[in-house]
Design a protein around this motif. Structure first.
Motif: not given
Lengths: 277, 496
Positions: B31-52
């Protein structure tokens, strides 16, 4: 001498005065103080700082948890009990937080309790005069649990500043009960208890508003991760939220996955993660 | 029926059976590996987008539910008050004035009930207890231990502490309920930032003015561990419940006594506020020192919400602050005073080679005490009072009476009766060789010494570090020794 308005009106009993009286107790609220043996339901009290959580807590339990007009008074959990409609409730007053995302200890206490403590109902106390900012936390709570009641507190202050909050509309939009209250005056607490009772007993099932991400590719990524989580931790009640937190790189959730702590969520009824002690 | 394996491969029926027997095998690491891969895919702005996205939703929901008042911005009382109480020019003077007023009311109001209480508890009940004990034939050592030791210490604590606390706590709680404390935090924020500390330390400091152990727990609102340790170590510089009565009593007797009676209340209050302000100054100074030596790092930012002013619920505030704080603190004081009273009576009455133990102890400590502008009795009292600062004054009084044979003593050693006024206390202390310097340095030492054992334990529990607990315990003590020493030397040099 000209008669004043009150002179002309016939004397009548103001019903709202009864509701404001601490003796008014139509729902058979029985305050139990710290006696919380053999509870039937656990209630968590969440909300932004200084919106009146501890005041609600005190009104329901008859305890005197310290209240004061400044944010950050409650940093630990306070617990108390009451009986309503024949059921014994244990209620936990959580520290006030603006979000459930960041890592300060008080936010962690609040989040871990809602997530790992799995309360039967989470009351989110929101400030009616600052609804927009308060809804941010409410939405985060609704992302974790559908067993929530919004306590729209401080409506007296909202009225004073001329704000009108449409609680029914809000309830429809959020998909969970919204109860307007003025806890300092004991207003609306009976209705709050009734709503909590409905949710606790399962008579009302919430269908909470969930924030949909607008970012491209996020939906698919969340789906994939959610599926894996559901396989690894069957019965996990909020896999989608956990997936989002993992995507966001939330260290404490990553730790919970690695240690398998998260998995126990699906199995055990009561896990109190003691961050503090 | 087909089942998707974790890697997305479609399984045959045979595979499916195997899956059922083995159970699905997705390890946490997968799971953690998948999460890490997907995190790279969704990119840097993910957190900001989530908050926005969340903010946008909240704004939309609130917009639909709330009807703003139609009229133009009315006169906003809160803003008008804030403009004054948080102004650069008036913020600090108003703050000091307000607290002086609170202490003045406390000091002026506490005097008379204090006298009533002590004439009741010590003037009436004490002789009655003694005669009752004599009547039923209680042995002398037992009545001495229980009545002259335990009862008297407890009576002292109650009569010295109850009246000021019964006035001070409700007043402070009213200020708190009104919404003034966050404004104080706002005023102090800049100074905290310049000291390299977190602005929220102002809030934990406010809690410390009630109880340092509570103040240390309140530092949990501070996210950064570095700034939290600073806040814990410096919390002791906020005068706590146990120390206010010492400050108020000594200021009333020694400082208030210097000026004409009509000014005495105000001047004593000003003296107490000066010590409290000095404590705040030490908070800044020590925070500054720590953030530049042992605890270096960046200052983190935070937003402080100024809540609306709320009319305090006066009746409820008075009731809850009396029950929760006054009675609570008094109870704690009594719990510690009772055994301390027994200890004091024992060391005052158990003799070795014809001399009470207390005499040896005080004589041993006296040279150090005098060097610090204090005396052996005070130092011994601070050793006895490690569990609770509340019992410093009763201990000092009982020991002084014992050693000097001052006025108002009964036959037994260490027994003080008939002290129904501050003048009597002054004469007792005067007989013990106290001067204005002793009074001033006691006030300073009361501010600057090790925290009580409860606070030390709380610091250890909260920080989880023996090192920082030791720093928090020893640093203020060292500072107290240095400050009182310097004051005493300068005082004597100048020859006041």
């Amino acid at each position: 001498m000209t008669p004043t308005t009150s002179d002309r009106q016939p004397p009548m009993i103001d019903a709202s005065a009864c509701a404001g009286c601490p003796m008014h107790n139509p729902g058979q609220l029985q305050r139990l103080g710290v006696d919380m043996t053999d509870w039937d339901y656990v209630i968590a009290l969440a909300g932004n700082p200084n919106v009146g959580k501890s005041t609600v807590f005190n009104a329901l339990t008859g305890l005197r948890q310290h209240t004061g007009n400044w944010p950050g008074k409650t940093v630990t959990r306070a617990e108390g009990g009451f009986v309503y409609d024949g059921a014994r409730y244990k209620i936990v007053d959580l520290p006030g937080t603006y979000s459930l995302l960041s890592t300060s200890l008080d936010e962690q206490v609040a989040r871990d309790f809602i997530l790992f403590g799995r309360p039967d109902v989470t009351i989110v106390v929101v400030d009616a005069t600052r609804l927009e900012r308060n809804l941010n936390l409410a939405l985060q709570v609704l992302a974790i649990t559908d067993r929530a009641v919004i306590c729209l507190n401080l409506v007296d202050e909202a009225e004073r500043s001329g704000l009108l909050v449409d609680d029914r509309r809000l309830a429809r939009d959020l998909g969970v009960p919204v109860v307007p209250t003025a806890a300092r005056q004991n207003r609306g607490l009976d209705e709050l208890l009734a709503a909590v009772n409905e949710v606790a007993t399962g008579r009302f099932v919430g269908r909470p508003h969930r924030v949909q991400s607008q970012a491209a590719g996020v939906g698919r990524a969340v789906d994939e991760l959610t599926a894996q989580l559901a396989t690894a931790f069957p019965g996990l009640p909020n896999a989608r939220w956990v997936a989002l937190r993992l995507l966001d790189g939330d260290e404490s959730i990553i730790r919970a996955v690695r240690s398998g702590e998260l998995g126990e969520l699906g199995h055990q009824e009561q896990i109190m993660l003691e961050v503090v002690r | 029926m087909s089942v998707l394996a974790t890697d997305g491969r479609q399984l045959s029926t045979g595979d499916e059976r195997r899956l059922v027997t083995d159970g699905p095998r997705v390890t946490p690491d997968d799971i953690l590996q998948t999460a890490a891969r997907l995190r790279r895919e969704v990119g840097q702005g993910f957190h900001e987008q989530l908050m926005a996205d969340m903010y946008a939703d909240a704004a939309q929901l609130a917009g639909r539910a709330v009807t703003q008042p139609g009229e133009a911005q009315r006169f906003d009382l809160d803003r008008a008050i804030d403009r004054i109480v948080t102004s650069r020019l008036w913020g600090f003077p108003l703050m000091i004035l307000l607290f002086t007023l609170v202490f003045w009311i406390t000091i002026a109001g506490a005097n008379i009930p204090s006298q009533w209480l002590s004439s009741l508890l010590i003037g009436v009940v004490y002789p009655w207890l003694n005669s009752a004990a004599a009547a039923i034939g209680v042995p002398g050592w037992l009545s001495g231990l229980l009545i002259d030791g335990v009862y008297l210490a407890t009576a002292w604590v109650v009569s010295v502490m109850l009246p000021p606390m019964a006035i001070f706590f409700p007043l402070f709680t009213l200020l708190e309920d009104f919404g003034y404390l966050p404004r104080v935090a706002f005023n102090l924020d800049n100074a905290f930032r310049k000291s390299g500390a977190h602005g929220k330390q102002a809030l934990s400091m406010m809690m410390g003015f009630g109880c340092n152990a509570a103040g240390v727990v309140a530092t949990r609102v501070i996210d950064s561990p570095r700034e939290r340790i600073i806040a814990m170590i410096t919390n002791n510089f906020a005068l706590c419940n146990g120390r206010w009565p010492t400050q108020i009593l000594i200021a009333t007797i020694f400082i208030g006594g210097l000026v004409p009676a009509w000014l005495a209340g105000f001047v004593s209050a000003a003296a107490v506020v000066s010590i409290a302000v000095l404590g705040v100054a030490f908070t800044f100074g020590v925070s500054w020192f720590l953030s530049r030596t042992m605890l270096r790092g960046e200052v983190s930012t935070f937003s402080l919400e100024l809540p609306p002013y709320r009319p305090p619920r006066i009746r409820q505030t008075i009731v809850t602050s009396l029950i929760d704080r006054t009675i609570y603190v008094l109870w704690r004081a009594v719990v510690f005073a009772a055994p301390a009273g027994a200890v004091i009576w024992l060391i005052a009455n158990v003799t070795i080679a014809g001399q009470p133990i207390a005499v040896y102890l005080v004589n041993f400590l006296n040279p150090f005490g005098l060097l610090l502008g204090l005396n052996g009795v005070i130092l011994l009292a601070y050793v006895v009072a490690i569990p609770a600062n509340e019992i410093v004054i009763p201990t000092v009084l009982m020991l002084t009476v014992l050693l000097t044979g001052a006025s108002g003593i009964d036959s037994g050693a260490g027994v003080l009766v008939q002290t129904n006024s501050n003048a009597t206390i002054l004469s007792v202390l005067g007989a013990g060789g106290w001067t204005l310097l002793t009074g001033v340095n006691l006030m300073l030492f009361s501010l600057l010494h090790n925290p009580c054992s409860t606070t030390i334990y709380t610091i250890y529990k909260e920080s989880g570090s023996k090192k920082w607990t030791a720093v928090a315990a020893l640093l203020p003590l060292a500072m107290g020794l240095i400050v009182t020493f310097v004051v005493a030397q300068v005082w004597r040099l100048v020859g006041i």
